[in-house]
Write an enzyme that holds these catalytic residues in place. Structure first.
Site, PDB file in Angstrom:
ATOM      1  N   HIS A   8       0.908  -1.041  -0.102  1.00 18.17           N
ATOM      2  CA  HIS A   8      -0.023  -0.280   0.111  1.00 18.17           C
ATOM      3  C   HIS A   8       0.504   1.551  -0.192  1.00 18.17           C
ATOM      4  CE1 HIS A   8       0.920   1.155   3.572  1.00 18.17           C
ATOM      5  NE2 HIS A   8       1.599  -0.602   4.307  1.00 18.17           N
ATOM      6  N   GLU A  82      -2.023  -6.911   7.514  1.00 20.22           N
ATOM      7  CA  GLU A  82      -0.594  -6.918   7.806  1.00 20.22           C
ATOM      8  C   GLU A  82       0.197  -7.733   9.147  1.00 20.22           C
ATOM      9  OE1 GLU A  82       2.365  -7.431   6.852  1.00 20.22           O
ATOM     10  OE2 GLU A  82       3.694  -5.063   6.935  1.00 20.22           O
TER      11      GLU A  82
HETATM   12  O1  LIG Z   1       6.330  -3.384   9.442  1.00 22.69           O
HETATM   13  C1  LIG Z   1       5.657  -2.251   9.167  1.00 22.69           C
HETATM   14  O2  LIG Z   1       6.331  -1.111   8.486  1.00 22.69           O
HETATM   15  C2  LIG Z   1       4.409  -2.435  10.027  1.00 22.69           C
HETATM   16  O3  LIG Z   1       4.450  -3.497  10.266  1.00 22.69           O
HETATM   17  C3  LIG Z   1       3.499  -2.078   8.957  1.00 22.69           C
HETATM   18  O4  LIG Z   1       3.476  -2.439   7.373  1.00 22.69           O
HETATM   19  P1  LIG Z   1       2.389  -1.677   6.390  1.00 22.69           P
HETATM   20  O5  LIG Z   1       2.892  -0.568   6.578  1.00 22.69           O
HETATM   21  O6  LIG Z   1       3.259  -2.283   5.301  1.00 22.69           O
HETATM   22  O7  LIG Z   1       1.240  -2.315   6.979  1.00 22.69           O
END
Ligand SMILES: O=C(O)[C@H](O)COP(=O)(O)O
Length: 223
Positions: A8, A82
């Site tokens: 995303h 996630e």
């Molecule tokens: O590890 C990360 O950066 C966070 O857990 C969230 O991941 P994401 O921004 O890809 O959802």
């Protein structure tokens, strides 16, 4: 079939380097919105037949421009969200990043018994993610072999799943390859024959002008 696993666009949590995995989660920053628009334009030549997003709103917002441009419904699936950070949720310090990434990369190496502190183990993650990938592949198989599905998901989830499930990628590879917001990992195959990594574009699709080198985002770090 070909699967485009797309991270995303940028969120306020990514700018702060938060381990931010809870529902419904934040929307996108202004840069994140531009990354999503650029992603849709960059994929204009791909004949995408189905578009999926996770239950966290940032993936649905990211998918919206592609949905408009290619006239595709966004199908939200339960298992694509996630990897839950558990006790590390919302933490921003380097030690917490290391613990989170160390746990998910251990899963990518096959150590599925490791548990996120007060969170899931690798079996739980792969069970839900595999189930939705199988669902996506099942639908695609009805439309023929050359189908392309776009899946807007998350940095840790995409890297971890690819590290264990795609040939030509392993835990070491995914740990060394960043996946910035709107980076894309392409795999080809199906759940029975297996998946082959065909492309890893860790930078925001649409050009480096859409990168944010100042963000603390742990997904922008290689190990
Ligand atoms: O590890 C990360 O950066 C966070 O857990 C969230 O991941 P994401 O921004 O890809 O959802």
């Amino acid at each position: 079939m070909k699967l485009l696993l797309i991270r995303h666009g940028q969120t306020p949590g990514n700018v702060l380097g938060q381990l931010d995995t809870a529902h419904p989660g934040p929307g996108l920053t202004e840069l994140g919105e531009r990354q999503a628009e650029a992603m849709a334009r960059s994929l204009a030549n791909e004949q995408i037949s189905a578009l999926y997003a996770s239950t966290l709103v940032r993936t649905q917002i990211t998918a919206a421009p592609l949905s408009r441009l290619q006239n595709l419904e966004i199908d939200v699936l339960e298992g694509l969200h996630e990897i839950e950070a558990g006790a590390l949720e919302k933490l921003t310090d380097h030690e917490s990043h290391k613990r989170y990434m160390g746990t998910v990369f251990a899963w990518a190496a096959g150590d599925l018994d490791r548990r996120m502190p007060a969170g899931p183990d690798g079996h739980e993650f792969f069970e839900r993610y595999d189930a939705d990938i199988a669902r996506i592949a099942e639908r695609a198989s009805r439309d023929g072999d050359s189908v392309v599905a776009a899946v807007v998901s998350h940095g840790a989830a995409i890297r971890t799943w690819t590290g264990l499930r795609a040939a030509d990628a392993d835990a070491d590879f995914v740990a060394r390859h960043i996946l910035a917001n709107t980076g894309i990992v392409a795999v080809e195959g199906d759940p029975d024959a297996g998946w082959k990594l065909i492309h890893w574009d860790g930078s925001p699709i649409g050009g480096l002008a859409l990168a944010d080198p100042t963000a603390e985002d742990p997904m922008g770090d290689a190990q």
